[in-house]
Design a protein around this motif. Structure first.
Motif, PDB file in Angstrom:
ATOM      1  N   ASN A   4      -9.451  -3.114 -15.317  1.00 49.29           N
ATOM      2  CA  ASN A   4      -8.657  -2.231 -14.467  1.00 49.29           C
ATOM      3  C   ASN A   4      -7.688  -3.090 -13.691  1.00 49.29           C
ATOM      4  O   ASN A   4      -8.042  -3.672 -12.680  1.00 49.29           O
ATOM      5  N   ILE A   5      -6.465  -3.173 -14.188  1.00 49.96           N
ATOM      6  CA  ILE A   5      -5.491  -4.115 -13.656  1.00 49.96           C
ATOM      7  C   ILE A   5      -5.175  -3.849 -12.202  1.00 49.96           C
ATOM      8  O   ILE A   5      -5.044  -4.749 -11.395  1.00 49.96           O
ATOM      9  N   PHE A   6      -5.104  -2.607 -11.842  1.00 50.09           N
ATOM     10  CA  PHE A   6      -4.639  -2.297 -10.493  1.00 50.09           C
ATOM     11  C   PHE A   6      -5.714  -1.589  -9.689  1.00 50.09           C
ATOM     12  O   PHE A   6      -5.463  -0.622  -8.989  1.00 50.09           O
ATOM     13  N   HIS A   7      -6.956  -2.106  -9.759  1.00 52.89           N
ATOM     14  CA  HIS A   7      -8.062  -1.466  -9.051  1.00 52.89           C
ATOM     15  C   HIS A   7      -7.873  -1.498  -7.542  1.00 52.89           C
ATOM     16  O   HIS A   7      -8.446  -0.700  -6.838  1.00 52.89           O
ATOM     17  N   ALA A   8      -7.030  -2.412  -7.057  1.00 52.38           N
ATOM     18  CA  ALA A   8      -6.809  -2.501  -5.612  1.00 52.38           C
ATOM     19  C   ALA A   8      -6.129  -1.275  -5.054  1.00 52.38           C
ATOM     20  O   ALA A   8      -6.086  -1.067  -3.848  1.00 52.38           O
ATOM     21  N   SER A 129       0.327  -8.879  -7.177  1.00 48.93           N
ATOM     22  CA  SER A 129       0.601  -9.429  -5.850  1.00 48.93           C
ATOM     23  C   SER A 129       1.672  -8.623  -5.125  1.00 48.93           C
ATOM     24  O   SER A 129       1.549  -8.325  -3.927  1.00 48.93           O
ATOM     25  N   GLU A 130       2.730  -8.241  -5.857  1.00 46.94           N
ATOM     26  CA  GLU A 130       3.810  -7.458  -5.245  1.00 46.94           C
ATOM     27  C   GLU A 130       3.303  -6.087  -4.797  1.00 46.94           C
ATOM     28  O   GLU A 130       3.630  -5.624  -3.701  1.00 46.94           O
ATOM     29  N   LEU A 131       2.503  -5.442  -5.643  1.00 49.60           N
ATOM     30  CA  LEU A 131       1.975  -4.128  -5.292  1.00 49.60           C
ATOM     31  C   LEU A 131       1.005  -4.216  -4.121  1.00 49.60           C
ATOM     32  O   LEU A 131       1.008  -3.356  -3.227  1.00 49.60           O
TER      33      LEU A 131
END
Length: 200
Positions: A4-8, A129-131
């Motif tokens: 899940n690449i963008f779990h943050a 990092s940007e997100l």
């Protein structure tokens, strides 16, 4: 690759993308709750943060913007990863069919695939990092907006304590000022947006 690449960005689901919990928007002319004083003479109120984030226009707009950027980033990584897989398959097929004229040529093609994979990983890390940075800025802006509003709001209300309902095990509905805060913050946000448009 990460599962899940963008779990943050799971928090975005809390910030009103689907009008969480089916909360109906408060009426803009709704009268604020009567202040409640406990037995010690303290004036206490609470805010349901989930409702506030689901109905505060700034939060809704920013969360949609972040969701679009997250989707675009995810699609970009997915597209590049699929292209890498196709290139790797083509390499294997050519290798098995003795399509390379020399060992050096095959090694160069393999090195190119490795560089492609490294570039994708670097891009993924940069986008994450940007997100994450944009999300942190949004959360800070949201907190600043709430803090500034409550500072002005409480000049008249004179509450001794305003708490987050999520941190309280039980609170009587009489202490709920969420609708009043949502209304006030939305009025302030619309005024600021209108003033910003006039100055452009």
């Amino acid at each position: 690759m990460k599962k899940n690449i963008f779990h943050a960005f799971a928090l975005l689901t809390i910030i009103g993308l689907t009008s969480a919990c089916n909360n109906s928007a408060p009426k803009m002319d709704e009268e604020p709750e009567v202040a409640v004083t406990n037995s010690d003479g303290m004036r206490i109120a609470y805010i349901e943060i989930d409702t506030l984030t689901a109905q505060y226009e700034f939060a809704k707009e920013k969360s949609l913007d972040l969701e679009k950027k997250s989707t675009n980033a995810r699609n970009t990584i997915q597209s590049k990863t699929q292209q890498l897989e196709r290139n790797a398959q083509a390499f294997q097929q050519k290798l098995q069919s003795n399509g390379y004229t020399s060992r050096e040529q095959a090694e160069a093609a393999q090195a190119s695939l490795q560089r492609e994979q490294q570039n994708i990983m670097a891009l993924q890390q940069r986008l994450e990092s940007e997100l994450a940075s944009e999300q942190q800025k949004f959360l800070q802006a949201f907190q600043d907006s709430l803090d500034n509003f409550l500072a002005d709001y409480n000049k008249d209300k004179k509450y001794d304590m305003i708490v987050n309902k999520a941190a309280v095990l039980f609170a009587d509905k009489r202490f709920d000022i969420t609708a009043d805060v949502v209304n006030g913050m939305n009025r302030r946000y619309k005024k600021e947006a209108a003033d910003s448009t006039k100055t452009k």
